[in-house]
Write a protein that holds these residues in place. Structure first.
Motif, PDB file in Angstrom:
ATOM      1  N   VAL A 119       3.807  -5.625   6.532  1.00 44.92           N
ATOM      2  CA  VAL A 119       2.935  -6.207   5.516  1.00 44.92           C
ATOM      3  C   VAL A 119       1.514  -6.382   6.026  1.00 44.92           C
ATOM      4  N   SER A 120       1.376  -6.741   7.308  1.00 47.69           N
ATOM      5  CA  SER A 120       0.045  -6.970   7.882  1.00 47.69           C
ATOM      6  C   SER A 120      -0.661  -5.680   8.288  1.00 47.69           C
ATOM      7  N   GLY A 121       0.025  -4.532   8.178  1.00 47.17           N
ATOM      8  CA  GLY A 121      -0.638  -3.247   8.391  1.00 47.17           C
ATOM      9  C   GLY A 121      -0.517  -2.658   9.775  1.00 47.17           C
ATOM     10  N   ASN A 122       0.381  -3.165  10.606  1.00 49.32           N
ATOM     11  CA  ASN A 122       0.534  -2.617  11.953  1.00 49.32           C
ATOM     12  C   ASN A 122       1.214  -1.256  11.953  1.00 49.32           C
ATOM     13  N   TYR A 123       1.886  -0.918  10.880  1.00 48.83           N
ATOM     14  CA  TYR A 123       2.426   0.422  10.641  1.00 48.83           C
ATOM     15  C   TYR A 123       2.632   0.552   9.138  1.00 48.83           C
ATOM     16  N   ASP A 124       3.046   1.743   8.708  1.00 48.19           N
ATOM     17  CA  ASP A 124       3.060   2.037   7.277  1.00 48.19           C
ATOM     18  C   ASP A 124       4.456   2.086   6.668  1.00 48.19           C
ATOM     19  N   VAL A 125       5.458   2.316   7.488  1.00 43.19           N
ATOM     20  CA  VAL A 125       6.823   2.501   6.997  1.00 43.19           C
ATOM     21  C   VAL A 125       7.793   1.846   7.978  1.00 43.19           C
ATOM     22  N   ILE A 126       8.823   1.207   7.450  1.00 41.31           N
ATOM     23  CA  ILE A 126       9.949   0.774   8.273  1.00 41.31           C
ATOM     24  C   ILE A 126      11.068   1.786   8.104  1.00 41.31           C
ATOM     25  N   ILE A 127      11.543   2.325   9.218  1.00 38.69           N
ATOM     26  CA  ILE A 127      12.718   3.197   9.205  1.00 38.69           C
ATOM     27  C   ILE A 127      13.578   2.746  10.375  1.00 38.69           C
ATOM     28  N   ALA A 128      14.413   1.736  10.116  1.00 41.85           N
ATOM     29  CA  ALA A 128      15.046   1.000  11.207  1.00 41.85           C
ATOM     30  C   ALA A 128      16.423   0.466  10.827  1.00 41.85           C
TER      31      ALA A 128
ATOM     32  N   VAL B 174      20.926   2.100   3.371  1.00 43.30           N
ATOM     33  CA  VAL B 174      19.734   1.991   4.213  1.00 43.30           C
ATOM     34  C   VAL B 174      18.605   2.827   3.629  1.00 43.30           C
ATOM     35  N   GLY B 175      17.417   2.237   3.526  1.00 47.99           N
ATOM     36  CA  GLY B 175      16.260   2.951   2.994  1.00 47.99           C
ATOM     37  C   GLY B 175      15.020   2.700   3.829  1.00 47.99           C
ATOM     38  N   MET B 176      13.941   3.377   3.495  1.00 47.14           N
ATOM     39  CA  MET B 176      12.651   3.180   4.156  1.00 47.14           C
ATOM     40  C   MET B 176      11.914   2.048   3.446  1.00 47.14           C
ATOM     41  N   GLY B 177      11.345   1.136   4.222  1.00 42.85           N
ATOM     42  CA  GLY B 177      10.587   0.030   3.655  1.00 42.85           C
ATOM     43  C   GLY B 177       9.090   0.299   3.711  1.00 42.85           C
ATOM     44  N   LEU B 178       8.388  -0.026   2.642  1.00 42.24           N
ATOM     45  CA  LEU B 178       6.942   0.184   2.568  1.00 42.24           C
ATOM     46  C   LEU B 178       6.277  -1.009   1.902  1.00 42.24           C
ATOM     47  N   ARG B 179       4.966  -1.124   2.121  1.00 40.41           N
ATOM     48  CA  ARG B 179       4.220  -2.151   1.390  1.00 40.41           C
ATOM     49  C   ARG B 179       4.277  -1.838  -0.105  1.00 40.41           C
ATOM     50  N   GLU B 180       4.318  -2.876  -0.921  1.00 44.70           N
ATOM     51  CA  GLU B 180       4.439  -2.686  -2.356  1.00 44.70           C
ATOM     52  C   GLU B 180       3.248  -1.936  -2.946  1.00 44.70           C
ATOM     53  N   SER B 181       2.118  -1.968  -2.259  1.00 45.40           N
ATOM     54  CA  SER B 181       0.925  -1.273  -2.748  1.00 45.40           C
ATOM     55  C   SER B 181       0.949   0.227  -2.452  1.00 45.40           C
ATOM     56  N   ASP B 182       1.815   0.673  -1.543  1.00 41.90           N
ATOM     57  CA  ASP B 182       1.822   2.070  -1.117  1.00 41.90           C
ATOM     58  C   ASP B 182       2.777   2.911  -1.968  1.00 41.90           C
ATOM     59  N   THR B 183       2.543   2.923  -3.266  1.00 38.61           N
ATOM     60  CA  THR B 183       3.451   3.621  -4.172  1.00 38.61           C
ATOM     61  C   THR B 183       3.415   5.138  -3.985  1.00 38.61           C
ATOM     62  N   GLU B 184       2.237   5.672  -3.695  1.00 37.98           N
ATOM     63  CA  GLU B 184       2.128   7.121  -3.517  1.00 37.98           C
ATOM     64  C   GLU B 184       2.918   7.576  -2.296  1.00 37.98           C
ATOM     65  N   LEU B 185       2.808   6.824  -1.198  1.00 41.27           N
ATOM     66  CA  LEU B 185       3.544   7.165   0.018  1.00 41.27           C
ATOM     67  C   LEU B 185       5.042   7.012  -0.205  1.00 41.27           C
ATOM     68  N   ARG B 186       5.429   5.946  -0.915  1.00 41.40           N
ATOM     69  CA  ARG B 186       6.852   5.760  -1.229  1.00 41.40           C
ATOM     70  C   ARG B 186       7.387   6.944  -2.019  1.00 41.40           C
ATOM     71  N   ASP B 187       6.622   7.385  -3.003  1.00 44.03           N
ATOM     72  CA  ASP B 187       7.078   8.487  -3.850  1.00 44.03           C
ATOM     73  C   ASP B 187       7.235   9.775  -3.051  1.00 44.03           C
ATOM     74  N   LYS B 188       6.356   9.999  -2.071  1.00 39.53           N
ATOM     75  CA  LYS B 188       6.459  11.201  -1.241  1.00 39.53           C
ATOM     76  C   LYS B 188       7.740  11.178  -0.413  1.00 39.53           C
ATOM     77  N   PHE B 189       8.027  10.040   0.192  1.00 40.49           N
ATOM     78  CA  PHE B 189       9.244   9.949   0.993  1.00 40.49           C
ATOM     79  C   PHE B 189      10.481   9.962   0.102  1.00 40.49           C
ATOM     80  N   ASP B 190      10.382   9.355  -1.058  1.00 37.98           N
ATOM     81  CA  ASP B 190      11.500   9.352  -1.997  1.00 37.98           C
ATOM     82  C   ASP B 190      11.865  10.786  -2.392  1.00 37.98           C
TER      83      ASP B 190
END
Length: 243
Positions: A80-89, A200-216
């Protein structure tokens, strides 16, 4: 002339912003301590099912990605604070987490959690149960009659059982399975498996819809072309749940 120059400058500036955006490196955050989902290999690099999966998803999404590690107990705040863009864990999709971050579709089906102990007569409903902090297993144990003891890392939960600090550990069955299989009878599963979470899924900031859609879309493409199931079986075994 001034208008023409200004327009040209604006177009050039917009083009540079688009190029920078396109070239941005996407940072994939993982724990590096939850084999076979993710772990650090002998070369000091992130390895495991999610490393192989994440690299393939980035390739399909035409993204430049790099891997970073973060302790589990702060993995969502640091996203959430921006230290990375995606959680895959190895993060299970839950309603509670979905209130804070966004998720892609799952890349493993909803799977079982399990209790593991040193003997099969342990009272898992009334004893002392170890679980990793912030997991769906910790939340489940807290709702039973057992006493929950939480630890920052999965390794510590196993050690707590070995040293008698806890009667059993609860975690993903896929995580515990190698310990039972390779312990020469030291560990055993206790009680029934417990289905938890939505896969299990990839976690992203709620504002990063474009990035979520690409990974989706990349995850869906692996399901559609049949390449995801063999990857799951490679890392979790022939009896793993697949699509």
């Amino acid at each position: 002339m001034k208008t023409l120059l200004l327009t040209s400058a604006l177009v050039l500036s917009a083009g540079m912003v688009m190029a920078e955006s396109h070239a941005k490196t996407v940072r994939l955050g993982t724990e590096g301590a939850y084999a076979p989902f993710n772990f650090i290999n002998d070369q000091g690099e992130v390895d495991g099912f999610e490393r192989e999966l994440g690299d393939e998803l980035c390739k399909r999404a035409e993204l430049t990605c790099e891997w970073v590690t973060n302790d589990w107990d702060s993995i969502i705040p640091n996203l959430v604070s921006g230290n990375y863009d995606v959680i895959i864990a190895g993060m299970s999709i839950t309603d509670e987490r979905d209130e804070v971050i966004d998720f892609t579709q799952n890349y493993t089906p909803p799977s079982n959690s399990a209790y593991m102990a040193l003997s099969d007569d342990v009272d898992i409903m009334g004893g002392v149960i170890a679980a990793q902090t912030g997991t769906i297993q910790a939340a489940h144990v807290a709702e039973t009659g057992a006493t929950l003891v939480e630890f920052a890392t999965p390794d510590e939960t196993i050690a707590a059982v070995q040293n008698g600090e806890a009667d059993a550990v609860m975690a993903d069955h896929d995580y515990l399975k190698p310990f039972v299989a390779e312990s020469d009878g030291e560990f055993t599963f206790v009680g029934d498996f417990v289905p938890l979470g939505g896969g299990v899924g990839m976690g992203l900031r709620e504002s990063d819809t474009e990035l979520r859609d690409k990974f989706d879309a990349a995850i869906q493409s692996m399901k559609d072309d049949g390449t995801l199931n063999p990857l799951i079986i490679k890392w979790f075994g022939e009896d793993a749940l697949t699509y």
